[in-house]
Structure formats: C-alpha cells, structure tokens
Design an enzyme around this catalytic site. Structure first.
Site, PDB file in Angstrom:
ATOM      1  N   HIS A 118      21.936  54.142  26.573  1.00  0.00           N
ATOM      2  CA  HIS A 118      21.357  55.189  25.735  1.00  0.00           C
ATOM      3  C   HIS A 118      21.479  56.547  26.407  1.00  0.00           C
ATOM      4  O   HIS A 118      21.675  56.662  27.621  1.00  0.00           O
ATOM      5  CB  HIS A 118      19.879  54.902  25.452  1.00  0.00           C
ATOM      6  N   ASP A 120      18.998  59.957  26.573  1.00  0.00           N
ATOM      7  CA  ASP A 120      17.557  60.117  26.429  1.00  0.00           C
ATOM      8  C   ASP A 120      17.141  60.880  25.169  1.00  0.00           C
ATOM      9  O   ASP A 120      17.645  61.983  24.894  1.00  0.00           O
ATOM     10  CB  ASP A 120      16.980  60.833  27.656  1.00  0.00           C
ATOM     11  N   HIS A 268      23.288  56.169  29.831  1.00  0.00           N
ATOM     12  CA  HIS A 268      22.984  55.380  31.026  1.00  0.00           C
ATOM     13  C   HIS A 268      22.340  54.065  30.635  1.00  0.00           C
ATOM     14  O   HIS A 268      21.901  53.858  29.503  1.00  0.00           O
ATOM     15  CB  HIS A 268      22.095  56.162  31.996  1.00  0.00           C
ATOM     16  N   ARG A 285      10.341  60.194  35.932  1.00  0.00           N
ATOM     17  CA  ARG A 285      11.363  61.037  35.309  1.00  0.00           C
ATOM     18  C   ARG A 285      10.749  62.322  34.769  1.00  0.00           C
ATOM     19  O   ARG A 285       9.628  62.311  34.250  1.00  0.00           O
ATOM     20  CB  ARG A 285      12.021  60.280  34.148  1.00  0.00           C
TER      21      ARG A 285
END
Length: 315
Positions: A118, A120, A268, A285
């Site tokens: 995917h 983000d 990723h 994150r």
C-alpha cells in the site's frame, strides 16, 4: 510548507549516501537527527529522498518529540492517522505495533502476491507527501519492511499500456483486507471519518515531474469507468507488476533505525512473518501533509467523501 521542497544539489557534501538497490533505497550516514539540522543537510536529505524514493538512517535513538522535530524540518505534519488516531500526548505520532490489527479484523484474509502492499492513506484526497517510521522495539530477526519504486514500475509497462493508464482514475477507500471481516472498532472509526477519493492511476510527481504508477493495492478498489471484470483484471495486472522484485528494496530494522519515504512515488509492505513468532515489534510513524495528486492530463483527484488531511495545529 505542505510538501517536501526539492533543492537540487550537484553532490552530497554533508551526508553520505549508500545505495541499497538499483531502483530504490539508500542508507544515509554522517548526520545526527536528534538535533536541528543545517539548511545544507536538509537540502541534501531532500535530494536523496527524491533520488532514491526511500532513505534509511541507523543509530538514531529519537524520542517522540525529537522524531516530530525532525519531521517538521521537511514540512507540516498531519495527525498520527486521520482514521485510527495517535499516541496520547503526541498527536503527530501513530503507533505501528505488532498487534494493531487484532481489534480491527476477524477471519483469514485472501492472500495474493500483492496483498498488504500500500501507499499510505490514499483514501484521502491529499495523501501524505512522505512518511517517517522509527524503530524502537525490533525482533532479533524477521520483521523486515519492503518498498517498491512506482516510477520504475510505470516505465516498465509497454508504451501502449502506459498511454491507456495515463487516462484512468481509480477509487481508493478503507475496507477490510479480502477475506477479513471488519470488527466494530474498524466499522465505527471508518464511519466516523469516511474517506473516499478518485485518484489518477498515473500521478505526476509535483517536484520531479516523474510519472508514477499510483496504485495502492490495499486501498485501490476499482477503476472508474470500466466494467467490473475489466477493472478487476487490469488491477490484478498492475498490482502484480508494481511488486516485481527488481523494483523493490528490503530493509532489516535495528533499534534506532529510521525510514523516510516519498509517499508520492512508492508503495510498501509491512511484515507478516512476525506473527509466526512471539517477538515484540514496535515502531512509530509521522507523516507530512501532502497535496492533491494530478494526472498526466492535468486533472486533479476528486474527493468523493471526506475532508482533506490537514496539518496538525497546536491549540
């Protein structure tokens, strides 16, 4: 500043850049991310990010506050996650823990070669420009993350297919992985903050002008204007294509490692091998506010439902 600003530098004078794969990924050394960076260091890190799509740092043992301060040198930060929240006391930080999906889904997902890959938050009209992930608790082995270069993948298509996908848009939204059933937490949070957007299948990078095959397997559900079977088959082809090994890099985490990737030109894959162990794994994150994608025809994405992801402001 809502996106990474590209400052071209002819050579790297303040940092060392070690490429890790032919098309994507480089390890950066010679810089301490716990302190404010010099303008020359910021410019070179930006240039390395645009060149290599994802860059990695080692031995950077940052606190939440230092992580946030580092990110703010490259742009405005979003809330940790527009749907799934943030760390208490640190609204820009999103917890990426080993078991974060247990409260969201039941059942066995249907696994395909591209499952889990995917980009983000592409359900938003303005997905993050970049993401910065920090490793805190890392298993002794396993738990690697992979990235793929969507620009290289675009150029790997035939000219005829590139010309076709240049004209298309796809619908992106949050849904459970194929085969999984959403638990009430997932249903409630998605209902409270619905996000559905139509993005071009090919995105023109706002800084480099590169074309990227902007397909996010976990969020892209169908191609606008195609019959369901046509959409299904074309997406399967494109999803399989973007995760070809030659476009990817695999990163082995250590405590204090940090990955910084351009969300406009990469996808990723989070690891699933850790679920076959009892090892703990905890990362955090932050994301930089992004702009609205634009296709080769100059047409921007269209919001079907939901608001843009705004910069977090301290009240």
């Amino acid at each position: 500043m809502n996106a990474i600003t590209h400052n071209t530098v002819p050579t790297y004078q303040r940092i060392s850049v070690k490429p890790l794969a032919v098309h994507i990924g480089a390890e950066i050394s010679g810089v301490d991310l716990s302190r404010p960076l010099a303008s020359e260091e910021i410019a070179e890190i930006r240039a390395a990010l645009l060149q290599w799509k994802v860059i990695f740092f080692r031995d950077q043992h940052l606190s939440h506050a230092q992580h946030v301060a580092f990110g703010k040198q490259f742009g405005d930060l979003t809330l940790g996650h527009p749907v799934f929240g943030y760390e208490p006391g640190h609204p820009e930080v999103y917890s990426v823990g080993r078991d974060r999906f247990k409260s969201r889904f039941d059942g066995a997902r249907l696994v395909r070669p591209w499952t889990g890959w995917h980009t983000d938050v592409t359900a938003a009209i303005n997905p993050p420009a970049a993401s910065i992930l920090r490793g805190v608790v890392i298993p002794p082995y396993g738990g690697d993350t992979q990235w793929t270069n969507l620009v290289a993948a675009y150029h790997g298509l035939s000219p005829a297919l590139r010309a076709f996908v240049d004209t298309l848009q796809g619908e992106h939204k949050f849904t459970p992985p194929e085969g999984n059933k959403a638990r009430q937490e997932f249903v409630s949070k998605v209902a409270a903050t619905p996000l559905i957007s139509h993005h071009p299948l090919v995105r023109v990078h706002p800084e480099t002008g590169e074309k990227a095959l902007y397909v996010s397997p976990s969020f892209l559900k169908n191609i606008v204007g195609l019959h369901p079977r046509e959409s299904e088959q074309l997406l399967a082809l494109l999803f399989e294509h973007v995760v070809r090994p030659e476009y990817t890099v695999r990163f082995k985490w250590e405590e204090g490692s940090l990955a910084f990737w351009d969300n406009r030109s990469t996808a990723h894959l989070a690891p699933v091998d850790i679920y076959d162990t009892e090892f703990e794994r905890q990362l955090y994150r932050i994301t930089l506010v992004g702009d609205v994608p634009v296709g080769p025809d100059g047409k921007p994405s269209v919001s079907i439902e939901g608001e843009p992801v705004a910069a977090h402001s301290v009240e």
